[in-house]
Every structure is written in C-alpha cells, then in structure tokens.
Design an enzyme around this catalytic site. Sequence first.
Site, PDB file in Angstrom:
ATOM      1  CG  ASN A  11       2.619  56.452  -2.305  1.00 49.69           C
ATOM      2  OD1 ASN A  11       2.728  56.112  -1.114  1.00 49.69           O
ATOM      3  ND2 ASN A  11       2.469  55.572  -3.285  1.00 49.69           N
ATOM      4  CE  LYS A  13       5.768  54.349  -4.455  1.00 54.35           C
ATOM      5  NZ  LYS A  13       6.193  53.738  -5.681  1.00 54.35           N
ATOM      6  CG  HIS A  95       0.247  52.302  -5.344  1.00 50.56           C
ATOM      7  ND1 HIS A  95       1.264  51.453  -5.704  1.00 50.56           N
ATOM      8  CD2 HIS A  95       0.683  53.556  -5.608  1.00 50.56           C
ATOM      9  CE1 HIS A  95       2.278  52.174  -6.166  1.00 50.56           C
ATOM     10  NE2 HIS A  95       1.953  53.449  -6.112  1.00 50.56           N
ATOM     11  CD  GLU A  97       4.824  50.415  -5.119  1.00 55.59           C
ATOM     12  OE1 GLU A  97       4.556  50.798  -3.965  1.00 55.59           O
ATOM     13  OE2 GLU A  97       5.585  51.037  -5.890  1.00 55.59           O
ATOM     14  CD  GLU A 168       0.749  56.161  -9.349  1.00 52.77           C
ATOM     15  OE1 GLU A 168       1.568  57.031  -9.039  1.00 52.77           O
ATOM     16  OE2 GLU A 168       0.530  55.167  -8.650  1.00 52.77           O
ATOM     17  N   GLY A 174       8.723  54.065 -10.273  1.00 55.67           N
ATOM     18  CA  GLY A 174       9.999  53.728  -9.646  1.00 55.67           C
ATOM     19  C   GLY A 174      11.064  53.284 -10.629  1.00 55.67           C
ATOM     20  CB  SER A 213       9.648  58.109 -13.111  1.00 56.98           C
ATOM     21  OG  SER A 213       9.923  56.769 -12.745  1.00 56.98           O
TER      22      SER A 213
HETATM   23  P1  PGA Z   1       7.491  56.977  -8.342  1.00 55.82           P
HETATM   24  O1  PGA Z   1       6.177  56.325  -7.677  1.00 55.82           O
HETATM   25  O2  PGA Z   1       7.258  58.473  -8.386  1.00 55.82           O
HETATM   26  O3  PGA Z   1       8.620  56.610  -7.400  1.00 55.82           O
HETATM   27  O4  PGA Z   1       7.646  56.389  -9.684  1.00 55.82           O
HETATM   28  C1  PGA Z   1       4.904  56.785  -7.978  1.00 55.82           C
HETATM   29  C2  PGA Z   1       3.868  56.003  -7.210  1.00 55.82           C
HETATM   30  O5  PGA Z   1       4.043  54.788  -7.054  1.00 55.82           O
HETATM   31  O6  PGA Z   1       2.862  56.550  -6.726  1.00 55.82           O
END
Ligand code: PGA
Length: 254
Positions: A11, A13, A95, A97, A168, A174, A213
Amino acid sequence: MTNRRKMIAGNWKMNGTHKLVATMVNTLAENTTDQADIVLFPPYVYLSDMIHQAKNTSIAVGAQNCAVHLQGAYTGEVSATMLEEMGCRYVIVGHSERRALYGETNELVAQKVAAVMSCQLTPVLCIGETAAQREAGETMTVLQDQLAVVLNRSEGTTILSKMVIAYEPVWAIGTGKTATPELAQETHSQIRQFLAQYSPVIAEQVILLYGGSVKADNAAALSSMPDIDGFLVGGASLDPTQFLLICQAAIKGR
Ligand code: PGA
C-alpha cells in the site's frame, strides 16, 4: 495443514513516483514467481502505468479506495466500475487512515465492499483496534463490529468467500511498533473463529493478512504463524529491495 495461498500487498498510500512504478514492477517481476499473490496499490494516478508495466507478469494491481457509488455527480471520486475497466483486480476498503481521517464508518465501509464486489473486484477489508481499545480489552468487540456490518447481510457468506481481510492494529501502523508474532497470531485465530460463525469451511479458506510496521526483518517470524497468510505493507512497500525481501519471507514462511 492449510493450503491458503500467500498474499503480499504493498500500500503506497500518497507516495511514489512514475520512476518507482517501473523500478518496483521490474524488481518484483525479475525476482519472484507466481508462488504467491503479489499486489501493488499505488495512488490512482499511477494505476494505468502500473497495470501496463505489470502486463505479462504475475503482479496484480489494486486501488487504495473507491467511491461508494458506481457513477454520477460525485466530483473527485473514482468508482469501482472504472477501476475494473482499467484492469485493477483489488480495492482496499476501510483502511484505518480513511476511517480516522475521512470519517468512514463501518456502514460506509460495508457499502463500499458491496460496490467493489458488484464489479468483480476483490475487496481487501481492513480492520483494527486502537491502542486505547486494546488496553481496555475491547479488541475483539471492535473487530467483530467492523466485520459484522459487512457480513450481516443475506449474501454475507458469499462476500466472505470472495474477500481478503487485513488485520491492522492502528497502534502498529507507521509507528515501527509491530505486533509480536504471538499477538498477531492470537488475534488472527480469534478473527477466524468469529468468521466460522458464518461458515466454518469458508473461515478456513479466507486470506488473513497482517499489517502494521511489517519490515524485512520481522516478516519471517510473522509469516511462520499458522493463521497469518501474508501482509499488507505500507512504508516498506516503497523500497523495492525491502519489499522483495518481505515477499520472499512470506513465501518461505509456514
Ligand atoms: P505500515 O502501514 O507498514 O507503514 O505500518 C501499513 C498500512 O497502513 O497498510
């Protein structure tokens, strides 16, 4: 012993460049086979280029979001119909976010899953609890609510049989704080037990990804867990070398 196929999803983003599209696709195409489903989710503007570059490879392409409607006066939105027409195969829905920054509710997420499925695309449904919810012992209630709104419809079992679920934990996205393999496994196993209420057979077949992460150095331990079928990778999916190592670890694991 499970025969679930491994899947590794990247992903991007709101990151990436045209140059990265080519580098990423070439690196993956040259160093992987079709032993696992590798899917890249770049921003909308790079989809066409990536689909073109990934032609004749086993890499699939998906979108990070889509509109709840299939067409109409919705300025700035992109529909699942359009994504299907251009050659996408997957869409990330819900997601964290989007839930946190754009107010996407469980109900809206369920409607988006339905829109995606009406276009023969595979939804990658993201679910996850915040740190406060985990500390309060609410993890499974939160995850079950997020799943139930999508699945409590007459066609719920069909939806379950056609979607991918990404667990997640919000506190791991992140932040560099990965869930331990044991904690991720425990939660995945509880998710699968919940899904068995809809269909024990399908619950065993559903691809359950872990996200939060994931890096080259923790992918092997996580993917050795029996209920972790692959990863949804954010930050580390922007580095071709690191993402390739994660794919290779996931393919080897279990
Ligand atoms: P990250 O993000 O690997 O940077 O923690 C995962 C995601 O949001 O899908």
